[in-house]
Motif scaffolding. Sequence first.
Motif, PDB file in Angstrom:
ATOM      1  N   ALA A  82       0.740  -1.214   0.008  1.00 14.62           N
ATOM      2  CA  ALA A  82       0.062  -0.112  -0.104  1.00 14.62           C
ATOM      3  C   ALA A  82       0.985   1.242   0.008  1.00 14.62           C
ATOM      4  O   ALA A  82       0.629   2.234  -0.628  1.00 14.62           O
ATOM      5  N   LEU A  83       1.727   1.241   0.848  1.00 14.28           N
ATOM      6  CA  LEU A  83       2.888   2.191   0.832  1.00 14.28           C
ATOM      7  C   LEU A  83       3.583   2.580  -0.570  1.00 14.28           C
ATOM      8  O   LEU A  83       3.434   3.536  -1.163  1.00 14.28           O
ATOM      9  N   ILE A  84       3.958   1.510  -1.285  1.00 18.59           N
ATOM     10  CA  ILE A  84       4.557   1.711  -2.585  1.00 18.59           C
ATOM     11  C   ILE A  84       3.712   2.142  -3.504  1.00 18.59           C
ATOM     12  O   ILE A  84       3.892   3.058  -4.406  1.00 18.59           O
ATOM     13  N   ASP A  85       2.382   1.696  -3.600  1.00 16.99           N
ATOM     14  CA  ASP A  85       1.351   1.953  -4.345  1.00 16.99           C
ATOM     15  C   ASP A  85       1.018   3.678  -4.388  1.00 16.99           C
ATOM     16  O   ASP A  85       0.936   4.405  -5.460  1.00 16.99           O
ATOM     17  N   TYR A  86       1.169   4.132  -2.929  1.00 18.76           N
ATOM     18  CA  TYR A  86       0.742   5.535  -2.702  1.00 18.76           C
ATOM     19  C   TYR A  86       1.983   6.214  -3.287  1.00 18.76           C
ATOM     20  O   TYR A  86       1.765   7.274  -3.756  1.00 18.76           O
ATOM     21  N   PHE A  87       3.092   5.959  -3.028  1.00 19.40           N
ATOM     22  CA  PHE A  87       4.223   6.651  -3.224  1.00 19.40           C
ATOM     23  C   PHE A  87       4.473   6.759  -5.063  1.00 19.40           C
ATOM     24  O   PHE A  87       4.787   7.758  -5.414  1.00 19.40           O
ATOM     25  N   THR A  88       3.971   5.711  -5.597  1.00 18.03           N
ATOM     26  CA  THR A  88       3.796   5.706  -7.029  1.00 18.03           C
ATOM     27  C   THR A  88       2.714   6.754  -7.826  1.00 18.03           C
ATOM     28  O   THR A  88       3.266   7.290  -8.662  1.00 18.03           O
ATOM     29  N   LYS A  89       1.788   6.952  -7.012  1.00 18.87           N
ATOM     30  CA  LYS A  89       0.743   7.904  -7.517  1.00 18.87           C
ATOM     31  C   LYS A  89       0.736   9.369  -7.059  1.00 18.87           C
ATOM     32  O   LYS A  89       0.171  10.116  -7.734  1.00 18.87           O
TER      33      LYS A  89
END
Length: 261
Positions: free
Chosen positions: A238-245
């Motif tokens: 979830a952290l990675i997905d958020y950082f990506t967007k």
Amino acid sequence: MTKLKHFGCLKIKHFVLFITFMGMIACRQSQDRLINIEGKQLIVDSTYAVVDSISNFILPYHNHVEKMLDSTLAYASLDISKTDGIYNTTAGNLMADIILEQAAPIFKSRTGKDLDFVLLNHGGIRSSISKGKVSARTAFEVMPFENNTVVVELKGQSVKEMLTYLIRSKRAHPIAGIQLVLDKDDSIKSLTIQGVPFDEKKSYYVATSDYLVSGGDDMFFFKDALKVTDIDYKIRNALIDYFTKVDTLAPIVDLRYYKIE
């Protein structure tokens, strides 16, 4: 002569039975039993020589993984820490807000229910985020564990037990979607969930980690959950997905949980 003939027949029958019995014993599967477990420590140091063929085979994969981990996903405009606030912190607020944003649509699509708030644990944040570039490696440093996001349905009484836990723990456990205001004597002055006053007669959907649901950090109020839904979404992912967007991370210590002085 007749008696001898019968006697011979009996001996043959006995012999056949004996052979059959022995065959059955021989065919019986032996049951292996664990007798002993032994272990020893193997120290891996400079005395072990590198095997060039293996090292050369692994190198391209190693370099690819390193590149993926270190690729810039976002930018932190300030140092993000779990120790910069008493009741809530920039790191805790960021993590809880991310879970609320990322998990809510998944839970909604699978159950048709709305996520009410998030509760994580202060100790689960394993690293601060320094000002500057943010990468997938950052997410692994902040959340090195394989914890999944789960959504727990709690009745109002269990939510009250949760609040008692938060007040007594004296730690800035990450929360989102909820505002808790304490009076000078640590009693609850006000509590709203998604901007609506708390209703003890209702049940609420709380996103948390599977570690906490199992009693981690002594959060035993989760044992009275009406339902637990594992949405199969790791907190780190979830952290990675958020950082990506997103482009920039700029969490602040706010008024989601504070005490009137």
